[in-house]
Design an enzyme around this catalytic site. Structure first.
Site, PDB file in Angstrom:
ATOM      1  N   HIS A  21      -5.032  -2.384   5.404  1.00 57.49           N
ATOM      2  CA  HIS A  21      -4.319  -2.621   4.147  1.00 57.49           C
ATOM      3  C   HIS A  21      -2.988  -3.311   4.420  1.00 57.49           C
ATOM      4  O   HIS A  21      -2.628  -4.271   3.740  1.00 57.49           O
ATOM      5  CB  HIS A  21      -4.094  -1.299   3.406  1.00 57.49           C
ATOM      6  CG  HIS A  21      -5.359  -0.712   2.875  1.00 57.49           C
ATOM      7  ND1 HIS A  21      -5.644  -0.654   1.536  1.00 57.49           N
ATOM      8  CD2 HIS A  21      -6.427  -0.162   3.508  1.00 57.49           C
ATOM      9  CE1 HIS A  21      -6.825  -0.091   1.353  1.00 57.49           C
ATOM     10  NE2 HIS A  21      -7.319   0.222   2.546  1.00 57.49           N
ATOM     11  N   ASP A 118      -1.323  -0.351  -3.788  1.00 57.84           N
ATOM     12  CA  ASP A 118      -2.738  -0.048  -3.928  1.00 57.84           C
ATOM     13  C   ASP A 118      -2.981   1.421  -4.273  1.00 57.84           C
ATOM     14  O   ASP A 118      -3.366   1.737  -5.372  1.00 57.84           O
ATOM     15  CB  ASP A 118      -3.605  -0.555  -2.774  1.00 57.84           C
ATOM     16  CG  ASP A 118      -3.159  -0.160  -1.391  1.00 57.84           C
ATOM     17  OD1 ASP A 118      -2.214   0.635  -1.251  1.00 57.84           O
ATOM     18  OD2 ASP A 118      -3.757  -0.652  -0.422  1.00 57.84           O
TER      19      ASP A 118
END
Length: 153
Positions: A21, A118
């Site tokens: 990520h 996120d």
């Protein structure tokens, strides 16, 4: 580079503490910086050394180290999902949730236009509190996509 009539933005980024990520967010940060936008990139303290070589625009992308709070059951020094067994990754999220006040303070100081995130569902409310739009950015191993979510005032 940025055309004279195009507004440059200040973008903050707060990704799930997992290297996949974080690197996806950094790839996006590099693309935005190519266009002249300023990036404030929040990341775990010890992870910064792993990402620094991939920051292609250090004059526009600033890494802001975040201390990962201690959580019962989280190994001492664990900062990313790679530092814990799969079944214990929720402890990383618990630690991230404990950074809410730190992120709130940083957003207050930085005053970004956009905040990419996120997994931290509390981030849109913080962004809104500080006059920024929140962008829910989802990445996976084959490609990344993003969508702009703005909650009603």
């Amino acid at each position: 580079m940025v055309e004279k009539d195009e507004k440059t933005l200040h973008v903050a980024m707060y990704s799930w503490f997992a290297l996949g990520h974080l690197t996806s967010f950094l790839q996006l940060a590099n693309k935005l910086a190519e266009r002249g936008h300023k990036i404030s990139f929040f990341l775990p303290t010890k992870t910064q050394s792993k990402l620094t070589p991939h920051n292609h625009h250090p004059h526009l992308i600033t890494f802001i180290p975040i201390k990962v709070p201690a959580v019962i059951g989280l190994p001492c020094g664990a900062e990313t999902a790679a530092n814990v067994p799969y079944e214990d990754r929720s402890m990383i999220m618990s630690a991230m949730d404990l950074t809410k006040d730190t992120i709130d303070s940083l957003l207050s100081q930085l005053k970004p236009d956009l905040v990419f995130f996120d997994f931290t569902e509390w981030l849109p409310a913080l962004a809104r509190k500080h006059g920024a739009k929140s962008v829910y950015y989802i990445c996976n191993s084959t490609r990344s996509w993003w969508g702009l979510f703005t909650a009603p005032s």
